[in-house]
Scaffold this motif. Structure first.
Motif, PDB file in Angstrom:
ATOM      1  N   CYS A   1       0.821  -1.219   0.000  1.00  0.00           N
ATOM      2  CA  CYS A   1       0.000   0.000   0.000  1.00  0.00           C
ATOM      3  C   CYS A   1       0.858   1.274   0.000  1.00  0.00           C
ATOM      4  O   CYS A   1       0.330   2.382   0.009  1.00  0.00           O
ATOM      5  CB  CYS A   1      -0.923   0.011   1.215  1.00  0.00           C
ATOM      6  N   GLY A   2       2.184   1.106   0.020  1.00  0.00           N
ATOM      7  CA  GLY A   2       3.085   2.248  -0.017  1.00  0.00           C
ATOM      8  C   GLY A   2       3.417   2.843   1.335  1.00  0.00           C
ATOM      9  O   GLY A   2       3.870   3.979   1.425  1.00  0.00           O
TER      10      GLY A   2
ATOM     11  N   ILE B   1      -6.031   5.792   2.886  1.00  0.00           N
ATOM     12  CA  ILE B   1      -5.158   6.551   1.991  1.00  0.00           C
ATOM     13  C   ILE B   1      -6.001   7.305   0.956  1.00  0.00           C
ATOM     14  O   ILE B   1      -5.792   8.498   0.712  1.00  0.00           O
ATOM     15  CB  ILE B   1      -4.136   5.622   1.303  1.00  0.00           C
TER      16      ILE B   1
ATOM     17  N   ARG C   1       0.939   7.988   2.253  1.00  0.00           N
ATOM     18  CA  ARG C   1       1.878   6.881   1.944  1.00  0.00           C
ATOM     19  C   ARG C   1       3.250   7.201   2.489  1.00  0.00           C
ATOM     20  O   ARG C   1       3.663   8.276   2.634  1.00  0.00           O
ATOM     21  CB  ARG C   1       1.966   6.681   0.442  1.00  0.00           C
TER      22      ARG C   1
END
Length: 177
Positions: free
Chosen positions: A83-84, A170, A177
């Motif tokens: 998901c960063g 997010i 992120r």
């Protein structure tokens, strides 16, 4: 909890946002009755004066994941990376005993923490004070980061709900992120 007028206003806003849905009011009532409406609204990016995300809180701080989990820490870190989100941003308490002893007070009024993600945990735990559970204390005491429950029908940490929750947070700019 919201009264009927507030829920009707909310329904109108959500219908405008999502389009007409016969099940929308039913879902709002269910979320309200199960005390998950505020978390749902946080995920949508709605902000209210009390018990909602403080707009000044850091969106790139630590994310605490607390609660009994059969999913390993390494697996959750891999999902976070996908998901960063850097592994350094996560703090885990993935056993029932760790969750019982976790000191949530360290997160109160701290800009170091962005979010607390909660799975199954004991009702009586360190820092619950006069509240029936630590979760209730976190949601009803000023100064804590937003709390997001993992699981739909009951609290449960799974790969899917962990990933979906991170992506939603997010997307709604509650986390960066």
């Amino acid at each position: 909890m919201m009264d009927l007028t507030e829920m009707n206003d909310l329904q109108s806003s959500l219908v405008n946002l999502f389009g007409n849905s016969d099940k929308l009011m039913e879902r709002i009532i269910y979320l309200n009755r199960t005390n998950r409406l505020e978390s749902f609204l946080e995920l949508l990016g709605f902000v209210k004066e009390d018990n909602f995300l403080d707009a000044t809180r850091s969106k790139n701080g630590k994310i605490i994941v607390v609660g009994e989990s059969e999913v390993t820490k390494q697996c959750l870190l891999a999902i976070g990376k996908e998901c960063g989100i850097s592994k350094d941003r996560f703090e885990f308490c993935l056993s029932y005993d760790e969750a019982k002893r976790f000191n949530f007070k360290k997160t109160q009024y701290s800009d170091k923490y962005s979010l607390i993600m909660v799975g199954p945990m004991p009702h009586s735990s360190y820092g619950s004070g006069d509240f029936s559970s630590a979760l209730s204390a976190l949601r009803n005491t000023d100064g804590y980061p937003p709390v997001v429950s993992l699981g739909f029908q009951s609290l449960k940490i799974t790969k899917t709900n962990f990933k979906n929750t991170l992506e939603e947070l997010i997307r709604n700019k509650i986390l960066s992120r």
